[in-house]
Design a protein around this motif. Structure first.
Motif, PDB file in Angstrom:
ATOM      1  N   ALA A   1      69.099  27.951   5.388  1.00 27.14           N
ATOM      2  CA  ALA A   1      70.293  27.524   6.113  1.00 27.14           C
ATOM      3  C   ALA A   1      70.206  27.813   7.605  1.00 27.14           C
ATOM      4  CB  ALA A   1      71.530  28.199   5.529  1.00 27.14           C
ATOM      5  N   SER A   2      69.496  28.868   7.974  1.00 25.24           N
ATOM      6  CA  SER A   2      69.460  29.282   9.374  1.00 25.24           C
ATOM      7  C   SER A   2      68.258  28.767  10.150  1.00 25.24           C
ATOM      8  CB  SER A   2      69.485  30.818   9.459  1.00 25.24           C
ATOM      9  OG  SER A   2      68.357  31.373   8.791  1.00 25.24           O
ATOM     10  N   ALA A   3      67.228  28.269   9.454  1.00 26.82           N
ATOM     11  CA  ALA A   3      66.004  27.888  10.159  1.00 26.82           C
ATOM     12  C   ALA A   3      65.622  26.417   9.995  1.00 26.82           C
ATOM     13  CB  ALA A   3      64.830  28.760   9.690  1.00 26.82           C
ATOM     14  N   TRP A   4      66.383  25.654   9.202  1.00 27.22           N
ATOM     15  CA  TRP A   4      65.983  24.259   8.967  1.00 27.22           C
ATOM     16  C   TRP A   4      65.982  23.446  10.253  1.00 27.22           C
ATOM     17  CZ3 TRP A   4      69.228  20.323  10.340  1.00 27.22           C
ATOM     18  CH2 TRP A   4      70.565  20.658  10.567  1.00 27.22           C
ATOM     19  N   TRP A   5      66.891  23.768  11.187  1.00 29.11           N
ATOM     20  CA  TRP A   5      66.995  22.985  12.428  1.00 29.11           C
ATOM     21  C   TRP A   5      65.757  23.135  13.302  1.00 29.11           C
ATOM     22  CZ3 TRP A   5      66.791  25.604  17.065  1.00 29.11           C
ATOM     23  CH2 TRP A   5      66.954  26.992  17.002  1.00 29.11           C
ATOM     24  N   LEU A   6      64.983  24.210  13.088  1.00 29.31           N
ATOM     25  CA  LEU A   6      63.779  24.417  13.904  1.00 29.31           C
ATOM     26  C   LEU A   6      62.705  23.367  13.619  1.00 29.31           C
ATOM     27  CD1 LEU A   6      63.428  28.316  13.721  1.00 29.31           C
ATOM     28  CD2 LEU A   6      64.113  26.945  15.703  1.00 29.31           C
ATOM     29  N   VAL A   7      62.794  22.741  12.428  1.00 29.29           N
ATOM     30  CA  VAL A   7      61.783  21.739  12.072  1.00 29.29           C
ATOM     31  C   VAL A   7      61.800  20.588  13.067  1.00 29.29           C
ATOM     32  CG1 VAL A   7      61.059  20.105  10.293  1.00 29.29           C
ATOM     33  CG2 VAL A   7      61.897  22.370   9.644  1.00 29.29           C
ATOM     34  N   GLY A   8      62.964  20.220  13.562  1.00 31.55           N
ATOM     35  CA  GLY A   8      63.067  19.114  14.509  1.00 31.55           C
ATOM     36  C   GLY A   8      62.962  19.535  15.951  1.00 31.55           C
ATOM     37  N   ASN A   9      62.646  20.802  16.202  1.00 33.37           N
ATOM     38  CA  ASN A   9      62.517  21.295  17.569  1.00 33.37           C
ATOM     39  C   ASN A   9      61.109  21.011  18.076  1.00 33.37           C
ATOM     40  OD1 ASN A   9      62.470  22.697  19.989  1.00 33.37           O
ATOM     41  ND2 ASN A   9      63.640  24.444  19.180  1.00 33.37           N
ATOM     42  N   SER A  10      60.991  20.047  18.947  1.00 37.96           N
ATOM     43  CA  SER A  10      59.671  19.638  19.443  1.00 37.96           C
ATOM     44  C   SER A  10      59.112  20.611  20.463  1.00 37.96           C
ATOM     45  CB  SER A  10      59.760  18.235  20.065  1.00 37.96           C
ATOM     46  OG  SER A  10      60.708  18.223  21.121  1.00 37.96           O
ATOM     47  N   GLY A  11      59.928  21.575  20.920  1.00 38.29           N
ATOM     48  CA  GLY A  11      59.460  22.504  21.941  1.00 38.29           C
ATOM     49  C   GLY A  11      58.694  23.691  21.397  1.00 38.29           C
ATOM     50  N   LEU A  12      58.633  23.833  20.079  1.00 40.74           N
ATOM     51  CA  LEU A  12      57.928  24.968  19.494  1.00 40.74           C
ATOM     52  C   LEU A  12      56.418  24.781  19.569  1.00 40.74           C
ATOM     53  CD1 LEU A  12      59.942  25.738  16.220  1.00 40.74           C
ATOM     54  CD2 LEU A  12      59.848  27.132  18.290  1.00 40.74           C
ATOM     55  N   PRO A  13      55.668  25.838  19.880  1.00 40.66           N
ATOM     56  CA  PRO A  13      54.198  25.753  19.796  1.00 40.66           C
ATOM     57  C   PRO A  13      53.773  25.448  18.366  1.00 40.66           C
ATOM     58  CG  PRO A  13      54.892  27.709  21.011  1.00 40.66           C
ATOM     59  CD  PRO A  13      56.125  27.134  20.394  1.00 40.66           C
ATOM     60  N   ASP A  14      52.645  24.771  18.234  1.00 36.89           N
ATOM     61  CA  ASP A  14      52.191  24.346  16.907  1.00 36.89           C
ATOM     62  C   ASP A  14      52.031  25.518  15.937  1.00 36.89           C
ATOM     63  OD1 ASP A  14      52.186  21.749  17.702  1.00 36.89           O
ATOM     64  OD2 ASP A  14      50.033  21.662  18.139  1.00 36.89           O
ATOM     65  N   LYS A  15      51.477  26.644  16.422  1.00 36.16           N
ATOM     66  CA  LYS A  15      51.228  27.775  15.528  1.00 36.16           C
ATOM     67  C   LYS A  15      52.530  28.372  15.007  1.00 36.16           C
ATOM     68  CE  LYS A  15      46.795  28.924  17.675  1.00 36.16           C
ATOM     69  NZ  LYS A  15      46.017  29.939  18.424  1.00 36.16           N
ATOM     70  N   ILE A  16      53.558  28.398  15.826  1.00 41.82           N
ATOM     71  CA  ILE A  16      54.860  28.891  15.382  1.00 41.82           C
ATOM     72  C   ILE A  16      55.518  27.865  14.456  1.00 41.82           C
ATOM     73  CG2 ILE A  16      57.163  29.556  16.142  1.00 41.82           C
ATOM     74  CD1 ILE A  16      55.972  30.658  18.665  1.00 41.82           C
ATOM     75  N   PHE A  17      55.383  26.585  14.805  1.00 41.85           N
ATOM     76  CA  PHE A  17      55.974  25.526  13.970  1.00 41.85           C
ATOM     77  C   PHE A  17      55.398  25.553  12.568  1.00 41.85           C
ATOM     78  CE2 PHE A  17      55.659  21.193  12.279  1.00 41.85           C
ATOM     79  CZ  PHE A  17      57.005  20.859  12.221  1.00 41.85           C
ATOM     80  N   TYR A  18      54.075  25.760  12.456  1.00 35.11           N
ATOM     81  CA  TYR A  18      53.443  25.798  11.136  1.00 35.11           C
ATOM     82  C   TYR A  18      53.965  26.977  10.312  1.00 35.11           C
ATOM     83  CZ  TYR A  18      50.150  22.397  13.046  1.00 35.11           C
ATOM     84  OH  TYR A  18      49.584  21.284  13.625  1.00 35.11           O
ATOM     85  N   LEU A  19      54.200  28.129  10.964  1.00 29.99           N
ATOM     86  CA  LEU A  19      54.724  29.282  10.242  1.00 29.99           C
ATOM     87  C   LEU A  19      56.149  29.022   9.774  1.00 29.99           C
ATOM     88  CD1 LEU A  19      54.347  32.192   9.284  1.00 29.99           C
ATOM     89  CD2 LEU A  19      55.282  32.959  11.469  1.00 29.99           C
ATOM     90  N   VAL A  20      56.968  28.403  10.639  1.00 29.58           N
ATOM     91  CA  VAL A  20      58.350  28.075  10.262  1.00 29.58           C
ATOM     92  C   VAL A  20      58.361  27.103   9.088  1.00 29.58           C
ATOM     93  CG1 VAL A  20      60.475  26.942  11.018  1.00 29.58           C
ATOM     94  CG2 VAL A  20      59.307  28.533  12.544  1.00 29.58           C
ATOM     95  N   LEU A  21      57.510  26.076   9.161  1.00 23.37           N
ATOM     96  CA  LEU A  21      57.439  25.093   8.085  1.00 23.37           C
ATOM     97  C   LEU A  21      56.967  25.737   6.788  1.00 23.37           C
ATOM     98  CD1 LEU A  21      57.951  22.039   7.801  1.00 23.37           C
ATOM     99  CD2 LEU A  21      55.500  21.688   8.127  1.00 23.37           C
ATOM    100  N   GLY A  22      55.965  26.606   6.894  1.00 21.59           N
ATOM    101  CA  GLY A  22      55.481  27.304   5.708  1.00 21.59           C
ATOM    102  C   GLY A  22      56.540  28.219   5.117  1.00 21.59           C
ATOM    103  N   GLY A  23      57.328  28.868   6.001  1.00 20.64           N
ATOM    104  CA  GLY A  23      58.400  29.725   5.516  1.00 20.64           C
ATOM    105  C   GLY A  23      59.473  28.949   4.778  1.00 20.64           C
ATOM    106  N   LEU A  24      59.817  27.769   5.298  1.00 19.80           N
ATOM    107  CA  LEU A  24      60.819  26.937   4.625  1.00 19.80           C
ATOM    108  C   LEU A  24      60.312  26.489   3.253  1.00 19.80           C
ATOM    109  CD1 LEU A  24      62.089  24.727   7.594  1.00 19.80           C
ATOM    110  CD2 LEU A  24      63.257  26.644   6.508  1.00 19.80           C
ATOM    111  N   ALA A  25      59.037  26.089   3.193  1.00 19.49           N
ATOM    112  CA  ALA A  25      58.463  25.680   1.909  1.00 19.49           C
ATOM    113  C   ALA A  25      58.446  26.856   0.927  1.00 19.49           C
ATOM    114  CB  ALA A  25      57.046  25.145   2.119  1.00 19.49           C
ATOM    115  N   ALA A  26      58.103  28.041   1.430  1.00 25.21           N
ATOM    116  CA  ALA A  26      58.085  29.229   0.573  1.00 25.21           C
ATOM    117  C   ALA A  26      59.482  29.552   0.062  1.00 25.21           C
ATOM    118  CB  ALA A  26      57.513  30.419   1.347  1.00 25.21           C
ATOM    119  N   ASN A  27      60.493  29.363   0.897  1.00 23.93           N
ATOM    120  CA  ASN A  27      61.875  29.620   0.476  1.00 23.93           C
ATOM    121  C   ASN A  27      62.303  28.667  -0.636  1.00 23.93           C
ATOM    122  OD1 ASN A  27      62.344  31.741   2.252  1.00 23.93           O
ATOM    123  ND2 ASN A  27      63.069  30.396   3.884  1.00 23.93           N
TER     124      ASN A  27
END
Length: 239
Positions: free
Chosen positions: A42-68
Motif C-alpha cells: 500500500a505504501s510503495a506501489w506508487w514508486l513503480v511509476g516513478n521514473s526518477g528512481l535509479p535503476d538499481k533502486i527501482f529493481y529492489l522496489v519492484l522485487g520487494g513488491l513481488a515478494a510482498n
C-alpha cells in the motif's frame, strides 16, 4: 494392560509430547508478516511509476513488491492449513519461513553491495530481528516439539484449502475497502474536531494516513475472519 497411546484411526489426536502453547506463535508471526507485506504494497506501489528512481533502486522496489505479493498469497494458504489444524502446517510453514529468510538475506546483501544505498544500522537490526524470530518459529514447530498434537485433528475434515484462499481473498478485499473508508472518515472527523490546520493539505494527508492504516488493519482482519468463518461453518465429521 491398556496402552496409553491413542490411535489416530479412531478419530483422536495422536499422543505425543504435550504442547506448551508456543506452537501458536508461528501463526501470530505469519499474520504479522502478512500485515507488514500489505502495508508495504500500500505504501510503495506508487514508486513503480516513478521514473526518477535509479535503476538499481527501482529493481529492489519492484522485487520487494513481488515478494510482498507472494508472501501474502502463500500466507493465505498457510492460514488455511493453520485454521484447519492440518498436520501439513508445520512443514509448509517451515518451507515458507526459510524462503522468507533467504529473501531477507539476499535483500540485505544487495543493499550493502550497491553504493546507491546508505548503510543503516536500524535496517540491519530489523532484518536481524526478523530472521531471529523466523528461526525461533521454525524451532517451535520442529519434530517432537508437541506441535503435532495441535496441528493434527483427524476427527474432523476441514474444507479444501482453495475454499480458504478464496474466502481470505474476498475477506481481504472487503475488509480493505471498509477499513480504508472508515479510516479516512475517522481521520477527517479527528482533523475537524481538533481544528487541525489544512495548510499545504496537512489535514488531508492526516486523513489519508489514517485511511491507509485502516486499509491495512481491515485487509488483515477481513482475511482472518473470512478464513475462520469458512472453517467454522464447513468443518464436518469425517465419515
Amino acid at each position: 494392560m491398556t496402552s496409553s497411546s491413542v490411535n489416530p484411526g479412531n478419530g483422536q489426536t495422536p499422543a505425543g509430547r504435550p504442547d506448551s502453547g508456543l506452537s501458536f506463535v508461528p501463526v501470530g508471526w505469519l499474520i504479522f508478516v502478512m500485515a507488514w507485506s500489505v502495508y508495504g504494497l500500500a505504501s510503495a506501489w506508487w514508486l513503480v511509476g516513478n521514473s526518477g528512481l535509479p535503476d538499481k533502486i527501482f529493481y529492489l522496489v519492484l522485487g520487494g513488491l513481488a515478494a510482498n505479493v507472494v508472501t501474502i498469497l502463500w500466507g493465505l494458504y498457510l492460514l488455511g492449513l493453520a485454521f484447519g489444524r492440518s498436520a501439513r502446517f508445520p512443514r509448509h510453514f517451515t518451507i515458507w519461513q526459510i524462503v522468507i529468510i533467504i529473501w531477507l538475506l539476499a535483500r540485505q546483501a544487495y543493499v550493502l553491495a550497491v553504493p546507491d544505498f546508505v548503510f543503516s544500522a536500524r535496517g540491519l537490526a530489523i532484518t536481524g530481528a526478523e530472521i531471529a524470530i523466523g528461526l525461533l518459529c521454525i524451532y517451535l514447530l520442529r519434530r517432537g516439539s508437541g506441535a503435532e498434537t495441535v496441528y493434527a485433528k483427524p476427527e474432523t475434515e476441514a474444507p479444501p484449502v482453495f475454499v480458504s484462499i478464496v474466502a481470505a481473498l474476498l475477506g481481504i478485499i472487503l475488509g480493505a475497502v471498509i477499513g480504508a473508508v472508515a479510516g479516512f472518515f475517522a481521520g477527517s472527523v479527528i482533523a475537524d474536531v481538533t481544528s487541525m490546520s489544512c495548510f499545504e493539505g496537512a489535514c488531508g494527508y492526516f486523513a489519508a494516513f489514517i485511511g491507509l492504516a485502516g486499509l491495512v488493519v481491515g485487509a488483515i482482519g477481513g482475511g482472518i475472519v473470512a478464513v475462520w468463518l469458512a472453517h467454522r461453518r464447513r468443518r464436518r465429521p469425517v465419515a
